[in-house]
Design an enzyme around this catalytic site. Structure first.
Site, PDB file in Angstrom:
ATOM      1  CD  GLU A  33       8.164  -0.667   7.145  1.00 32.00           C
ATOM      2  OE1 GLU A  33       7.159  -1.321   6.841  1.00 32.00           O
ATOM      3  OE2 GLU A  33       8.438   0.459   6.672  1.00 32.00           O
TER       4      GLU A  33
ATOM      5  CG  ASP B  67      -0.352  -0.050   2.525  1.00 31.18           C
ATOM      6  OD1 ASP B  67       0.880  -0.221   2.595  1.00 31.18           O
ATOM      7  OD2 ASP B  67      -1.071   0.086   3.536  1.00 31.18           O
ATOM      8  CB  SER B  68       4.587   1.727  -0.024  1.00 28.34           C
ATOM      9  OG  SER B  68       4.823   0.601  -0.846  1.00 28.34           O
TER      10      SER B  68
ATOM     11  CG  ASP C 164       0.555  -4.110   1.960  1.00 25.29           C
ATOM     12  OD1 ASP C 164       0.871  -5.149   2.573  1.00 25.29           O
ATOM     13  OD2 ASP C 164       1.261  -3.078   1.961  1.00 25.29           O
TER      14      ASP C 164
ATOM     15  CE  LYS D 173       3.258  -6.037   3.697  1.00 21.97           C
ATOM     16  NZ  LYS D 173       2.803  -4.820   4.426  1.00 21.97           N
TER      17      LYS D 173
HETATM   18  O1  KIV Z   1       3.614  -1.120   1.623  1.00 24.66           O
HETATM   19  C1  KIV Z   1       4.753  -1.620   1.491  1.00 24.66           C
HETATM   20  O2  KIV Z   1       5.433  -1.400   0.487  1.00 24.66           O
HETATM   21  C2  KIV Z   1       5.245  -2.482   2.564  1.00 24.66           C
HETATM   22  C3  KIV Z   1       6.652  -2.930   2.556  1.00 24.66           C
HETATM   23  C4  KIV Z   1       7.680  -2.040   2.142  1.00 24.66           C
HETATM   24  C5  KIV Z   1       7.005  -3.900   3.572  1.00 24.66           C
HETATM   25  O3  KIV Z   1       4.507  -2.823   3.414  1.00 24.66           O
END
Ligand code: KIV
Length: 271
Positions: free
Chosen positions: A187, A49-50, A88, A118
């Site tokens: 993390e 979700d980044s 995510d 995730k």
């Molecule tokens: O959202 C994301 O990209 C992440 C990772 C970098 C672990 O959760």
């Protein structure tokens, strides 16, 4: 009836087998072209979700929606053949109740074709993780620095500074494992704690800003390629594509202004 074609994709079982052997290589992918480039080199593609921050310029991951994750998740699945794809769960889609979580996770699995989801959270999410894994949804946990808790943490702070914080992170990792997750992202966590958790757990730990002793590593692809404005200090930049893009576009702009582009070879000629 025809014989089903077995997928050549890595499975969650393959990821689990990496415990204590060759580290799992994971990277984020949000789009088809990037997934296509990364697929042969990695074990796991994480549709993080980044993407809210990296692709959409949002201030945090909090505004990301289920629809956005489904659109990007299905693009990554379509463009990849061998990596295990994990998507995510966005903020607000799974915290309300375990039933809401199951419904949101089921949409992600059905509509993207990914192999796992995730979920951020430790002891407080353990009941939910158990509920969805018992109903057939593979889960990767995510503890320590949880970006969806940015306001609760007062910013993106390194985790595991005090004995109290360390105890809670260890309990969170154990709770996620006991709830049925097949792997857990650690993390932004103090190195010796990440090592301790990796030694204690039987599931794979995937580190980001954690420890080389984790069972795998993940990074945001745009960070390692030099495509983000500022990357966290734990990132190693393997290429500077930002500078290469800037130089190429500068050249294009100059050639268009001087009418050097398009040259004859770039034009369709009419008879
Ligand atoms: O959202 C994301 O990209 C992440 C990772 C970098 C672990 O959760």
């Amino acid at each position: 009836m025809s014989t089903p074609i077995l997928s050549r994709r890595k499975t969650i079982v393959d990821i689990g087998k990496a415990k204590g052997t060759t580290p799992v290589v994971a990277l984020t992918a949000y789009t088809a072209p990037v997934a296509r480039l990364l697929d042969e080199h990695v074990d796991m593609l994480l549709v993080g979700d980044s993407l809210g921050m990296v692709l959409y310029g949002m201030e945090s991951t909090l505004p990301v929606t289920l629809e956005l994750m489904i659109a990007h998740g299905s693009a990554v699945v379509r463009a990849s053949k061998s990596a295990c794809v994990v998507v995510d769960m966005p903020f607000g889609s799974y915290q309300g109740s375990r039933e809401a979580a199951f419904n949101a996770c089921a949409r992600i699995i059905k509509e993207t074709g990914c192999q796992a989801v995730k979920i951020e959270g430790g002891t407080e999410m353990a009941e939910t993780i158990a509920f969805v894994t018992n109903r057939g949804i593979p889960v990767v946990g995510h503890v320590a620095l949880m970006p969806q808790h940015v306001h609760m943490m007062g910013g993106y702070r390194y985790q595991g500074r005090t004995p109290k914080e360390r105890k809670k992170i260890l309990e969170d990792a154990v709770a996620v494992q006991e709830a049925g997750a097949f792997a857990v992202v650690l993390e932004g966590v103090e190195e010796s704690l990440a090592r301790q958790i990796t030694a204690k757990l039987t599931i794979a730990t995937i580190g980001i800003g954690a420890s080389p002793e984790c069972d795998g590593q993940v990074l945001v692809t745009e960070d390692l390629l030099g495509l983000t404005e500022s990357a966290p200090s734990f990132v190693k930049q393997y290429a500077n594509l930002g500078a290469a893009v800037s130089q190429a576009v500068e050249e294009y702009a100059a050639e268009v202004r001087k009418r050097k582009f398009p040259a004859a070879m770039h034009c369709f000629f009419k008879k």
